[in-house]
Design an enzyme around this catalytic site. Structure first.
Site, mmCIF file in Angstrom:
data_model
loop_
_atom_site.group_PDB
_atom_site.id
_atom_site.type_symbol
_atom_site.label_atom_id
_atom_site.label_comp_id
_atom_site.label_asym_id
_atom_site.label_seq_id
_atom_site.Cartn_x
_atom_site.Cartn_y
_atom_site.Cartn_z
ATOM 1 N N TYR A 84 0.115 -13.730 45.931
ATOM 2 C CA TYR A 84 0.694 -12.504 46.503
ATOM 3 C C TYR A 84 -0.288 -11.336 46.501
ATOM 4 C CZ TYR A 84 2.577 -11.414 41.680
ATOM 5 O OH TYR A 84 2.781 -11.172 40.344
ATOM 6 N N GLU A 85 0.101 -10.288 47.232
ATOM 7 C CA GLU A 85 -0.755 -9.124 47.513
ATOM 8 C C GLU A 85 -2.054 -9.529 48.209
ATOM 9 O OE1 GLU A 85 0.850 -6.624 47.307
ATOM 10 O OE2 GLU A 85 2.335 -7.066 45.783
ATOM 11 N N GLY A 86 -1.970 -10.533 49.064
ATOM 12 C CA GLY A 86 -3.136 -11.039 49.780
ATOM 13 C C GLY A 86 -3.720 -12.222 49.045
ATOM 14 N N ARG A 135 -3.284 -4.630 44.180
ATOM 15 C CA ARG A 135 -4.246 -5.718 43.988
ATOM 16 C C ARG A 135 -4.955 -5.607 42.646
ATOM 17 N NH1 ARG A 135 -6.287 -5.926 50.333
ATOM 18 N NH2 ARG A 135 -4.662 -7.396 50.990
#
Length: 582
Positions: A434-436, A294
């Protein structure tokens, strides 16, 4: 398109005059100082400008191809990766116990910025490998560490996170991939994962997949998820890794951007793997990967904004259009138009403020990793935890907005592929997802991070900012930005109280706006520090800092009032409309 210019002079200013780098290194890495760090960054910048930026455009236009089950990356990418690894860049901040150089994380994060600015598709290969390495180092058995860490750190092998399925994205409790014990401590992993960045490539070497799956007797929900290491190649009788595992690329995703990055559908057909960590505790290991990723993704937004700014500023100096001030004759460069300056300064105020905040956060990560005092390590780690969702979400939102504004500077030419600006817009968009997704990051900040240590972490962080603002106010050219940031900080404190103990709907309604308010305060804080530090200098860089700081104070920080008002309004207007009416 212009070339890429690494921002090494800004790095030197931040390290030497703003962030107190040498004092921190006296505590952590006595062999490292500002001059050494800048030398490393200069060399990294040269590699990004001369090797990665020139292949960025072709990589976007050619893209990746899947031929007979094998992924082919665009021309030049595989060679560039091997040169990158052979030069030691994959090992820059890694643990020396595993072949790393152990250099400060701030160098790693700013290297990531330059890679993202020059070729963001490329940057996912070493970035995701680093995240996988972190998970293995923290959670795997000693046997797995002995086999996999050194080649991952050296760049001989690459790493992949395989989490998402077609029915299980943010809600990983729904994942269906299974793992069955086969004896000898190995497992047969079966299932299909989608959106797997760097899932396969033609660089050579092994590809180590870290796969979330369920054991047959696993409890339902997220409490029943385990993590497995599934390599593309298994060891042969001689100890080499030549035996093809039973995993395959089912398809390449057709995407809006990052075309040079192979985003794969991966099929695991009883593929051999080994558990990482404890049974049904895979989420703990996964979050080790995700938190590292992140921060990297946030820096992608920063890097793309910086690259787009460079292109737009150069174009604005050259493009003749319209009349200047009253009485001027002939067309003028569009940099003379106030609206163009507004757009460019908006981008620049984010990029330089974000670069400083990234550096401050990275130094906290260095303290958390290496400081001798356990209390200092714990405090630094809590600051990194608090800021991780802020950097991921705010930097990627502002990065995309900056790419769009830079494209706007070009007018119609910005919409045409020839100038390269539309690629920045397309490439920047994925980082918000992406990545949350950024909405999930906001929920994490408000729902989890504000509650750390009963709220003491956030309160202590706000107090730290307030102290720095008091100090900055003692310098005349930093007074305006310090006072504007202090006002925004008070609004942030009030909004924090408003959301304390709030309902799920209230948090969901206000989370994104709260995170933006939090980010603006942090950027203002950094600008106050930079404006104060620049007071003693007479270079163009020093003269520009207070001017850009005052722009941020006058034209950006006022957004804090609107954000605070929206947060205070609560969730009623959002939840009032019946779901069927949408």
């Amino acid at each position: 398109m212009q070339g890429y210019t690494p921002p090494t002079e800004d790095y030197r200013f931040l390290l030497g005059e703003v962030l107190g780098f040498d004092a921190v290194m006296d505590e952590l890495h006595k062999s490292v100082d500002t001059d050494f760090a800048v030398t490393v960054l200069e060399e990294a910048g040269r590699m990004c400008a001369e090797r990665l930026h020139p292949i960025n455009r072709d990589g976007d236009e050619v893209g990746c191809q899947l031929v007979d089950g094998t992924v082919h990356t665009p021309p030049g990418l595989a060679l560039a990766y091997r040169d990158f690894a052979d030069a030691g860049w994959t090992a820059l901040s890694a643990d020396p116990a595993h072949g790393g150089q152990g250099l400060p994380y701030v160098l790693q994060l700013w290297l990531d910025e330059m890679i993202s600015a020059s070729n963001v598709s490329f940057g996912l290969f070493p970035g995701l490998t680093r995240s996988a390495t972190e998970a293995i180092a923290h959670h795997a058995s000693d046997d797995l560490k002995a086999i996999y860490l050194e080649p991952l750190v050296s760049g001989a092998w690459t790493g992949v996170m395989a989490l998402t399925e077609s029915g299980a994205g943010t809600d990983l409790s729904l994942l269906k991939t299974k793992a069955v014990e086969t004896g000898g401590r190995s497992y047969a992993v079966t299932g299909t994962k989608i959106f797997i960045s760097s899932g396969d490539h033609d660089f050579g070497g092994n590809i180590v997949h870290l796969v979330l799956a369920r054991l047959p007797d696993a409890p339902p929900g997220v409490k029943g998820i385990s993590l497995f290491l599934v390599p593309k190649f298994l060891p042969d009788a001689a100890g080499g890794f030549t035996v093809r595992n039973t995993l395959s690329v089912g398809a390449l995703e057709k995407k809006m951007g990052i075309h040079a990055q192979p985003t794969c559908v991966i099929n695991y057909d009883e593929a051999t793997g080994w558990m990482v960590g404890e049974p049904n505790r895979g989420l703990a290991a996964m979050f080790t990967m995700m938190n590292a990723a992140r921060l990297m993704v946030g820096i992608q937004g920063l890097g793309l904004a910086g690259a787009a700014y460079q292109q737009a500023a150069a174009y604005a100096q050259q493009r003749l259009q319209g009349r200047g001030a009253e009485g001027s004759s002939g067309p003028v460069a569009i940099i003379e138009h106030a609206d163009v300056r507004r757009m460019l300064l908006g981008i620049r105020s984010f990029v330089e403020g974000g670069r400083a905040l990234a550096g401050w956060t990275a130094l906290q990560a260095d303290r958390a990793r290496s400081h001798a005092d356990a209390r200092v390590r714990a405090e630094a780690d809590s600051h990194v935890a608090l800021l991780t969702p802020v950097i991921k979400a705010a930097f990627t939102d502002l990065g995309f907005e900056s790419a769009v504004q830079a494209q706007q500077v070009f007018g119609g030419h910005g919409y045409i592929r020839e100038w390269g600006m539309e690629q920045y817009v397309r490439d920047a968009r994925i980082a918000q997802i992406y990545e949350g997704t950024n909405g999930v990051q906001a929920l994490d900040l408000v729902g989890r991070k504000l509650a750390l240590a009963g709220g003491a972490v956030a309160t202590g962080f706000f107090d730290l900012i307030a102290t720095d603002l008091d100090q900055a106010s003692e310098t005349a050219q930093a007074v305006q930005i310090a006072e504007a940031t202090r006002e925004a900080l008070e609004l942030l404190r009030e909004s924090t109280v408003t959301l304390h103990g709030a309902s799920v709907d209230a948090i969901g309604a206000a989370g994104v706006e709260y995170l933006r308010l939090f980010a603006l305060v942090c950027l203002g804080w950094m600008w106050a520090r930079m404006a104060a530090a620049a007071a003693g200098g007479d270079t163009p860089l020093h003269r520009a800092k207070p001017i850009v700081a005052n722009f941020f104070a006058q034209r950006v920080l006022p957004q804090a009032r609107g954000l605070a008002a929206s947060i205070a309004a609560g969730e009623t207007s959002i939840m009032a409309l019946d779901a069927a009416a949408f």
